[in-house]
Design a protein around this motif. Sequence first.
Motif, mmCIF file in Angstrom:
data_model
loop_
_atom_site.group_PDB
_atom_site.id
_atom_site.type_symbol
_atom_site.label_atom_id
_atom_site.label_comp_id
_atom_site.label_asym_id
_atom_site.label_seq_id
_atom_site.Cartn_x
_atom_site.Cartn_y
_atom_site.Cartn_z
ATOM 1 N N UNK A 168 0.826 -1.209 0.000
ATOM 2 C CA UNK A 168 0.000 0.000 0.000
ATOM 3 C C UNK A 168 0.862 1.262 0.000
ATOM 4 N N UNK A 169 2.006 1.230 0.688
ATOM 5 C CA UNK A 169 2.896 2.397 0.673
ATOM 6 C C UNK A 169 3.463 2.611 -0.738
ATOM 7 N N UNK A 170 3.849 1.513 -1.402
ATOM 8 C CA UNK A 170 4.360 1.645 -2.775
ATOM 9 C C UNK A 170 3.302 2.277 -3.682
ATOM 10 N N UNK A 185 9.143 11.207 5.875
ATOM 11 C CA UNK A 185 8.350 11.747 6.981
ATOM 12 C C UNK A 185 6.913 11.240 6.995
ATOM 13 N N UNK A 186 6.345 11.007 5.821
ATOM 14 C CA UNK A 186 4.920 10.657 5.742
ATOM 15 C C UNK A 186 4.766 9.147 5.832
ATOM 16 N N UNK A 248 2.803 11.415 12.794
ATOM 17 C CA UNK A 248 2.362 12.734 12.356
ATOM 18 C C UNK A 248 1.384 12.625 11.190
ATOM 19 N N UNK A 249 1.659 11.710 10.266
ATOM 20 C CA UNK A 249 0.771 11.554 9.114
ATOM 21 C C UNK A 249 -0.599 11.022 9.537
ATOM 22 N N UNK A 250 -0.621 10.109 10.494
ATOM 23 C CA UNK A 250 -1.896 9.590 10.999
ATOM 24 C C UNK A 250 -2.699 10.692 11.685
ATOM 25 N N UNK A 251 -1.996 11.529 12.447
ATOM 26 C CA UNK A 251 -2.676 12.637 13.118
ATOM 27 C C UNK A 251 -3.222 13.625 12.098
#
Length: 280
Positions: A168-170, A185-186, A248-251
């Motif tokens: 999923x990240x790819x 970072x993300x 941070x990305x989830x927030x």
Amino acid sequence: MNSRDTGFPRADAEHDFLRARRRQVLSRLSNWLRREPDDVNIMLPFDEVIEALGWEGERRIGLRVIRLDSIVGSVNRGRDFDRRFRPTSGRVRQRWERLALASRRGEAIPPIEVYRVGELHFVADGHHRVSVAHALGLDTIEAYVTRVTTKLDAGGIRYRGDLMIKDYRRLFLERVPLAGEARAAVVVSDPWDYAELGEHIEAWGFRLMQDEGGFLDRATIAARWYESEYVPVVAMLRQADLVGTRTEAETYLWVAGERYRLIRTHRWDDEVIETLRAQR
């Protein structure tokens, strides 16, 4: 000589196999009693790993000495051995004992062949040799190595279930081609969050193109979103103590959804932050 050895190589080779089988059965039982995931003892399939990470290229780098504990998967023999290369049945016994006997007699054993992905190795040829080496307590083995380069790094892969988050990240990074610091970072821990975040950024990019009256490619939108939206918003969320245990990305993804649900706006200001803080 091992304290359990009889001094008769053929008998010891037979005992080696029986011990390896017993350990495999006990490991399965232990995992079941601890209610661990089904894939904890399953060898990683090379093809699934490459599909999740995204193949870029490969190069044969020759004979190397590699650590046995870096060998975590197989190209085509996953059902015959478990994650620690213990035999899963008696099907491989004859060849296994023949190799164990040769090893105990000090005979030369040919190097195995592996693919290297990051720091992980996947056996293309030599599964029985790896299994015997484990059973005899060795730490390393000689291998002809082919290095495979992938779009994503292999770090963090332990079990088969970890491949979903990589996959999923790819796909997310194909939709949102972040680079450098932004790419690192993300990060989210739930694979479905990557799909939701990708849709959110694409919608953000569409609004940006409407505002500016022109077309922007995916790389430009990704860079603009990170610099003008993500970084300042995350800074606001940290100051408001809203990040907590999430990444941070989830927030960011959570508060962006809550902002629109509660206030029906895409803006960021003190009123938005206070409203979100009150709803936490």
